[in-house]
Design a protein around this motif. Sequence first.
Motif, PDB file in Angstrom:
ATOM      1  N   ASP A 111       0.836  -1.203   0.000  1.00 15.15           N
ATOM      2  CA  ASP A 111       0.000   0.000   0.000  1.00 15.15           C
ATOM      3  C   ASP A 111       0.870   1.253   0.000  1.00 15.15           C
ATOM      4  O   ASP A 111       0.606   2.218  -0.740  1.00 15.15           O
ATOM      5  CB  ASP A 111      -0.926   0.020   1.219  1.00 15.15           C
ATOM      6  N   VAL A 112       1.902   1.245   0.845  1.00 16.32           N
ATOM      7  CA  VAL A 112       2.801   2.403   0.935  1.00 16.32           C
ATOM      8  C   VAL A 112       3.555   2.598  -0.375  1.00 16.32           C
ATOM      9  O   VAL A 112       3.650   3.713  -0.905  1.00 16.32           O
ATOM     10  CB  VAL A 112       3.787   2.229   2.106  1.00 16.32           C
ATOM     11  N   LEU A 113       4.086   1.500  -0.922  1.00 17.24           N
ATOM     12  CA  LEU A 113       4.851   1.592  -2.159  1.00 17.24           C
ATOM     13  C   LEU A 113       3.962   2.014  -3.333  1.00 17.24           C
ATOM     14  O   LEU A 113       4.386   2.803  -4.192  1.00 17.24           O
ATOM     15  CB  LEU A 113       5.526   0.261  -2.451  1.00 17.24           C
ATOM     16  N   SER A 114       2.744   1.518  -3.367  1.00 15.22           N
ATOM     17  CA  SER A 114       1.818   1.897  -4.445  1.00 15.22           C
ATOM     18  C   SER A 114       1.473   3.374  -4.369  1.00 15.22           C
ATOM     19  O   SER A 114       1.401   4.068  -5.398  1.00 15.22           O
ATOM     20  CB  SER A 114       0.545   1.054  -4.369  1.00 15.22           C
ATOM     21  N   ALA A 115       1.261   3.873  -3.159  1.00 13.11           N
ATOM     22  CA  ALA A 115       0.959   5.290  -2.984  1.00 13.11           C
ATOM     23  C   ALA A 115       2.150   6.151  -3.402  1.00 13.11           C
ATOM     24  O   ALA A 115       1.990   7.191  -4.052  1.00 13.11           O
ATOM     25  CB  ALA A 115       0.587   5.565  -1.527  1.00 13.11           C
ATOM     26  N   ALA A 116       3.359   5.710  -3.034  1.00 12.72           N
ATOM     27  CA  ALA A 116       4.555   6.455  -3.413  1.00 12.72           C
ATOM     28  C   ALA A 116       4.742   6.446  -4.925  1.00 12.72           C
ATOM     29  O   ALA A 116       5.096   7.469  -5.535  1.00 12.72           O
ATOM     30  CB  ALA A 116       5.773   5.856  -2.720  1.00 12.72           C
ATOM     31  N   GLU A 117       4.494   5.295  -5.547  1.00 12.16           N
ATOM     32  CA  GLU A 117       4.636   5.195  -7.001  1.00 12.16           C
ATOM     33  C   GLU A 117       3.668   6.129  -7.710  1.00 12.16           C
ATOM     34  O   GLU A 117       4.021   6.807  -8.689  1.00 12.16           O
ATOM     35  CB  GLU A 117       4.395   3.758  -7.440  1.00 12.16           C
ATOM     36  N   GLU A 118       2.437   6.195  -7.201  1.00 12.14           N
ATOM     37  CA  GLU A 118       1.450   7.089  -7.809  1.00 12.14           C
ATOM     38  C   GLU A 118       1.875   8.541  -7.636  1.00 12.14           C
ATOM     39  O   GLU A 118       1.699   9.370  -8.547  1.00 12.14           O
ATOM     40  CB  GLU A 118       0.081   6.852  -7.166  1.00 12.14           C
ATOM     41  N   LYS A 126      13.298   1.280   0.354  1.00 12.70           N
ATOM     42  CA  LYS A 126      12.524   0.665  -0.717  1.00 12.70           C
ATOM     43  C   LYS A 126      11.787   1.720  -1.534  1.00 12.70           C
ATOM     44  O   LYS A 126      11.637   1.579  -2.759  1.00 12.70           O
ATOM     45  CB  LYS A 126      11.526  -0.350  -0.142  1.00 12.70           C
ATOM     46  N   VAL A 127      11.338   2.778  -0.879  1.00 14.69           N
ATOM     47  CA  VAL A 127      10.680   3.863  -1.600  1.00 14.69           C
ATOM     48  C   VAL A 127      11.686   4.572  -2.501  1.00 14.69           C
ATOM     49  O   VAL A 127      11.372   4.937  -3.647  1.00 14.69           O
ATOM     50  CB  VAL A 127      10.023   4.851  -0.617  1.00 14.69           C
ATOM     51  N   VAL A 128      12.907   4.764  -2.015  1.00 18.34           N
ATOM     52  CA  VAL A 128      13.958   5.366  -2.838  1.00 18.34           C
ATOM     53  C   VAL A 128      14.246   4.485  -4.050  1.00 18.34           C
ATOM     54  O   VAL A 128      14.323   4.962  -5.193  1.00 18.34           O
ATOM     55  CB  VAL A 128      15.247   5.578  -2.022  1.00 18.34           C
ATOM     56  N   ASP A 129      14.418   3.186  -3.823  1.00 17.37           N
ATOM     57  CA  ASP A 129      14.697   2.256  -4.923  1.00 17.37           C
ATOM     58  C   ASP A 129      13.553   2.251  -5.936  1.00 17.37           C
ATOM     59  O   ASP A 129      13.784   2.142  -7.154  1.00 17.37           O
ATOM     60  CB  ASP A 129      14.911   0.843  -4.379  1.00 17.37           C
ATOM     61  N   LEU A 130      12.339   2.353  -5.433  1.00 19.31           N
ATOM     62  CA  LEU A 130      11.180   2.393  -6.312  1.00 19.31           C
ATOM     63  C   LEU A 130      11.277   3.579  -7.273  1.00 19.31           C
ATOM     64  O   LEU A 130      11.015   3.454  -8.474  1.00 19.31           O
ATOM     65  CB  LEU A 130       9.898   2.476  -5.487  1.00 19.31           C
ATOM     66  N   TYR A 131      11.649   4.722  -6.739  1.00 22.62           N
ATOM     67  CA  TYR A 131      11.751   5.938  -7.559  1.00 22.62           C
ATOM     68  C   TYR A 131      12.724   5.729  -8.713  1.00 22.62           C
ATOM     69  O   TYR A 131      12.412   6.040  -9.868  1.00 22.62           O
ATOM     70  CB  TYR A 131      12.212   7.105  -6.686  1.00 22.62           C
ATOM     71  N   PHE A 132      13.883   5.172  -8.433  1.00 19.84           N
ATOM     72  CA  PHE A 132      14.901   5.012  -9.473  1.00 19.84           C
ATOM     73  C   PHE A 132      14.583   3.864 -10.431  1.00 19.84           C
ATOM     74  O   PHE A 132      15.173   3.773 -11.505  1.00 19.84           O
ATOM     75  CB  PHE A 132      16.272   4.807  -8.832  1.00 19.84           C
ATOM     76  N   SER A 133      13.655   2.994 -10.044  1.00 22.13           N
ATOM     77  CA  SER A 133      13.268   1.896 -10.939  1.00 22.13           C
ATOM     78  C   SER A 133      12.176   2.296 -11.915  1.00 22.13           C
ATOM     79  O   SER A 133      11.890   1.563 -12.859  1.00 22.13           O
ATOM     80  CB  SER A 133      12.794   0.695 -10.112  1.00 22.13           C
ATOM     81  N   MET A 134      11.576   3.463 -11.716  1.00 26.63           N
ATOM     82  CA  MET A 134      10.449   3.885 -12.540  1.00 26.63           C
ATOM     83  C   MET A 134      10.932   4.553 -13.823  1.00 26.63           C
ATOM     84  O   MET A 134      11.777   5.450 -13.801  1.00 26.63           O
ATOM     85  CB  MET A 134       9.549   4.855 -11.760  1.00 26.63           C
ATOM     86  N   LYS A 135      10.386   4.125 -14.946  1.00 30.13           N
ATOM     87  CA  LYS A 135      10.751   4.731 -16.222  1.00 30.13           C
ATOM     88  C   LYS A 135      10.101   6.097 -16.411  1.00 30.13           C
ATOM     89  O   LYS A 135      10.617   6.944 -17.148  1.00 30.13           O
ATOM     90  CB  LYS A 135      10.339   3.792 -17.362  1.00 30.13           C
ATOM     91  N   ASP A 136       8.941   6.308 -15.761  1.00 27.66           N
ATOM     92  CA  ASP A 136       8.218   7.564 -15.955  1.00 27.66           C
ATOM     93  C   ASP A 136       8.418   8.529 -14.804  1.00 27.66           C
ATOM     94  O   ASP A 136       7.601   9.415 -14.575  1.00 27.66           O
ATOM     95  CB  ASP A 136       6.732   7.304 -16.152  1.00 27.66           C
ATOM     96  N   ARG A 137       9.517   8.353 -14.040  1.00 27.99           N
ATOM     97  CA  ARG A 137       9.763   9.273 -12.932  1.00 27.99           C
ATOM     98  C   ARG A 137      10.096  10.662 -13.472  1.00 27.99           C
ATOM     99  O   ARG A 137      10.518  10.797 -14.630  1.00 27.99           O
ATOM    100  CB  ARG A 137      10.903   8.764 -12.060  1.00 27.99           C
ATOM    101  N   PRO A 138       9.899  11.709 -12.651  1.00 30.07           N
ATOM    102  CA  PRO A 138      10.207  13.070 -13.096  1.00 30.07           C
ATOM    103  C   PRO A 138      11.662  13.179 -13.547  1.00 30.07           C
ATOM    104  O   PRO A 138      12.570  12.827 -12.811  1.00 30.07           O
ATOM    105  CB  PRO A 138       9.937  13.906 -11.842  1.00 30.07           C
ATOM    106  N   LYS A 139      11.879  13.659 -14.746  1.00 26.58           N
ATOM    107  CA  LYS A 139      13.223  13.741 -15.294  1.00 26.58           C
ATOM    108  C   LYS A 139      13.990  14.932 -14.718  1.00 26.58           C
ATOM    109  O   LYS A 139      13.418  16.005 -14.508  1.00 26.58           O
ATOM    110  CB  LYS A 139      13.168  13.868 -16.819  1.00 26.58           C
TER     111      LYS A 139
END
Length: 256
Positions: free
Chosen positions: A27-34, A68-81
């Motif tokens: 739930d936390v990771l999904s919210a952070a990803e969104e 894990k939230v930090v790692d999630l950010y860097f794993s996302m292709k659509d993260r803010p450039k």
Amino acid sequence: KSGLTFAAEAGTQRLRDVINKNVTENDVLSAAEEAFSGGWNVVKLYFMLGLPTETDEDIEGISELCEKVVDLYFSMKDRPKGKYVKINAGVSTFVPKPFTPFQWEPQITPDTVLHRQEVLLQSLHTNKVSVSFNNSDMSFLEAVFARGDRRLSDVIEDAWKNGCKFDAWGESFDPVRWRAAFDKNGIDPDFYAFRVREYDEVFPWDHMDIGIRKEFLISENQKAHRGEVTPDCRLGCRGCGADALNGGHCDARRKA
């Protein structure tokens, strides 16, 4: 965009179950990803220190979840450039409160607070996470007055006469003056903050009826120590007693 705050409360699922948070790591990771997908790059995660049954492993779980939230950010292709990511972990000392399943629990002592703060800081392995702690002296005073009795009225008056005011502001808060007020009245504040209470103890607030049965709170306390969760009451009445104040139909049951 300004930052967003998500209240994870605890670093491990075990402890989130103890406090009946009903929120998972996913739930936390999904919210952070969104949030990251929506353009946010600064996220605050809120946690509490000193929850009942807490261990050092639960504290290390705070670091692991933040990382894990930090790692999630860097794993996302659509993260803010072209933007960095920053995770701000706000960690407050838990204060047991009346009319809750934890009204019988002690607050952790200052030595334990310092130990667990150090465990958290030592377990972090990234500079993308910053940790801020609340004033543990303020939390201690909050714990004293949250479950104190009428004897504390003289303490409040003497502290005020001695210059205590605007205590919610860090620059105005003076724990030395408060301690002097307790000493003047022969009261040990540790009695209110750090003591384990028995289920049959009569509390200063027991004469007030908020609709929740004390037996229900005791049951929830016992379930917390077993790590058992209680489902949302909108999914079915849990028998807390609140419906008795509304002719047998509490708001939760009407919504269910």
